[in-house]
Design a protein around this motif. Structure first.
Motif, short mmCIF file in Angstrom:
data_model
loop_
_atom_site.label_atom_id
_atom_site.label_comp_id
_atom_site.label_asym_id
_atom_site.label_seq_id
_atom_site.Cartn_x
_atom_site.Cartn_y
_atom_site.Cartn_z
N VAL A 34 -2.36 6.22 0.98
CA VAL A 34 -3.09 5.85 2.19
C VAL A 34 -3.37 7.09 3.04
O VAL A 34 -4.48 7.28 3.55
CB VAL A 34 -2.28 4.81 3.01
N ALA A 58 -7.16 4.47 -1.69
CA ALA A 58 -6.02 3.55 -1.69
C ALA A 58 -6.52 2.10 -1.68
O ALA A 58 -5.98 1.23 -2.37
CB ALA A 58 -5.13 3.82 -0.47
N SER A 68 1.81 -3.30 4.24
CA SER A 68 1.91 -1.85 4.41
C SER A 68 3.33 -1.38 4.67
O SER A 68 3.58 -0.17 4.69
CB SER A 68 1.03 -1.41 5.58
N VAL A 93 -3.73 3.68 8.03
CA VAL A 93 -3.37 2.35 7.50
C VAL A 93 -4.44 1.33 7.90
O VAL A 93 -4.87 0.50 7.08
CB VAL A 93 -1.97 1.92 8.01
N PRO A 124 -7.73 6.75 2.56
CA PRO A 124 -7.78 5.30 2.76
C PRO A 124 -8.76 4.62 1.80
O PRO A 124 -8.47 3.56 1.25
CB PRO A 124 -8.23 5.16 4.21
N THR A 130 -7.44 1.68 5.81
CA THR A 130 -7.22 1.15 4.45
C THR A 130 -7.38 -0.36 4.45
O THR A 130 -8.05 -0.92 3.56
CB THR A 130 -5.81 1.55 3.95
N LEU A 153 0.86 -1.18 0.00
CA LEU A 153 0.00 0.00 0.00
C LEU A 153 0.90 1.23 0.00
O LEU A 153 1.83 1.31 0.81
CB LEU A 153 -0.89 -0.01 1.25
#
Ligand SMILES: Nc1ncnc2c1ncn2[C@@H]1O[C@H](COP(=O)(O)OP(=O)(O)OP(=O)(O)O)[C@@H](O)[C@H]1O
Ligand SMILES: O=C(O)[C@@H](O)C(=O)CO
Length: 429
Positions: free
Chosen positions: A281, A288, A310, A335, A285, A338, A276
């Motif tokens: 991100v 992404a 990630s 993160v 999010p 996402t 990612l």
């Protein structure tokens, strides 16, 4: 005989919950994990494990949620209570291991309990009160630099003392080796004046844990990691059979622990993988995740397992934090959002099997999929079982992996344990 489940367990994070439930299943218990405190009794379970997110919550909240979980488990008629925390004793001088233990001592009426994080099959041992991870003292491992619960002392009696209102004792190895009667005599002396109510237990192997189990099976409350569960006697053969969903699989690796980074690097050699992008991100999010799901679609259509991760190393996290420049934890939050959106998008594209690495990441994914209960299936590695859950009325399988668990080939080997549960039980005793 108890009218309800034999065990009611309160786990302070999601991967810890499936870790304990997996070991209970290894010991022949029908184990069910509930995401949060269950509103009604759980049918067909010998052990109910309530998954909380209380490890690093403010102390009052952690205590309050744990007591709420205890009330629900007591109302179901659970025979004994098990407070599950991390095998690396993740906590600060504020808690939450001590305060939650104190509250559960009161709630269960237990005069004393044990603190037993040892999990020899997972490389965690305790000797003279010092915790070792694969033979290294805890304070010499990566846990020393943990952002929320840095563990700078391997002496668990010393670590626990400032966290509890009561005294802390030690059950040392030489007493354990003399057998369960010697253990009970030792604890009787330790707890005679009522000050000591938690006893840190040594255990370097399964034989030690069997003695601890024998000496503590009458206690209304035990606390520790999942290792002790492997020593429970009795149990129903076949308790680990769960439905395996057909359909493609995805690995979602949001953990940045050493073990996960090695597993991701290993998987990338043979499986389609996508990292990612941090700027994407942090910007959005949702966008992404949409891009990652679109990337995955042709691979999934070809029946391949995809990997979304990630980070390559901890530097990635540092850079993301710097780039974000926002509030504490904001980059991590982005993160997690996402991964949550990826899980939803992938499920909509037909993914029915997820391996998720990291406690926080697992919490985000399980919540995003709206999963309420997880039934325990075969283990991929010590402390990492496949589970079976329902997503929009369809069966999905999830394996929630603690950051530091598992060999480098865990991601590539995972599917075979679900497809052939009877032939592959990797837990070595
Ligand atoms: N590149 C990145 N930038 C910023 N944050 C990241 C990045 N990659 C992962 N994270 C965040 O780091 C955290 C990792 O925590 P998580 O609990 O999922 O894994 P862990 O700490 O390795 O595992 P465990 O708690 O099971 O030991 C998550 O909040 C995740 O979103
Ligand atoms: O006990 C462990 O190490 C794990 O189940 C865990 O709690 C990691 O978050």
């Amino acid at each position: 005989m108890s009218p309800g489940p034999e065990l009611g367990c309160i786990a302070d994070d999601f991967t810890g919950a499936t870790d304990l439930a997996g070991n209970l299943a290894q010991a022949g218990r029908r184990a069910v994990v509930t995401v949060g405190v269950p509103a009604s009794p759980v049918p067909d379970a010998d052990a109910v494990v309530v998954a909380l997110k209380s490890r690093t919550a403010p102390r009052q909240r952690a205590v309050g949620e744990s007591l709420r979980a205890h009330r629900a488990l007591a109302a179901m008629g659970c025979g004994r209570i098990w407070f599950k925390y991390c095998s690396t004793f993740d906590s600060t001088s504020e808690g939450n291991i001590g305060p939650v233990t104190d509250a559960l001592l009161e709630a269960t009426g237990a005069a004393w309990t044990i603190a037993c994080p040892a999990f020899p099959a997972g490389g965690r041992t305790v000797y003279q009160g010092h915790l070792f991870v694969h033979g290294r003292p805890l304070d010499e491992t990566g846990m020393r630099h943990h952002p929320l619960t840095p563990m700078t002392d391997s002496d668990l009696v010393r670590v626990l003392r400032p966290q509890t209102a009561y005294g802390v004792g030690l059950l040392p190895h030489q007493v354990l080796r003399a057998g369960h009667r010697a253990v009970l005599a030792h604890v009787a002396r330790l707890t005679a004046d009522g000050r000591v109510r938690t006893v840190v237990t040594d255990a370097v192997d399964e034989k030690d844990l069997a003695v601890v189990e024998r000496a503590t099976r009458h206690l209304p409350l035990v606390t520790g990691g999942s290792g002790l569960a492997l020593s429970l006697p009795g149990g129903v053969p076949g308790a680990r059979a769960v439905e395996a969903a057909p359909g493609p699989a995805a690995i979602l690796a949001g953990s940045v622990s050493e073990a996960t980074l090695a597993q991701t690097a290993h998987a990338r050699r043979t499986l389609p993988a996508r990292k990612l992008s941090a700027p994407d991100v942090l910007r959005s999010p949702a966008d992404a995740a949409a891009a990652a799901v679109a990337w995955a679609a042709p691979h999934l259509a070809a029946g391949r397992t995809v990997v979304l991760h990630s980070a390559d190393d901890r530097e990635d996290v540092r850079r993301a934090r710097e780039r974000h420049g926002g509030a504490h934890g904001a980059a991590e939050q982005a993160v997690e959002e996402t991964f949550a959106a990826c899980a939803r998008g992938l499920a909509e594209r037909g993914v029915r099997r997820f391996v998720v690495a990291g406690g926080e990441t697992s919490g985000a994914v399980v919540t995003a999929l709206g999963v309420r209960t997880l039934r325990i299936g075969p283990a991929i590695a010590p402390g990492v079982p496949w589970t079976c859950a329902s997503w929009r009325g369809r069966t999905v399988n999830l394996a929630l992996k603690s950051g530091n668990f598992g060999d480098p080939d865990l991601f590539t080997a995972a599917q075979r344990y679900l497809d052939h549960p009877a032939t592959t039980a990797p837990i070595r005793r």
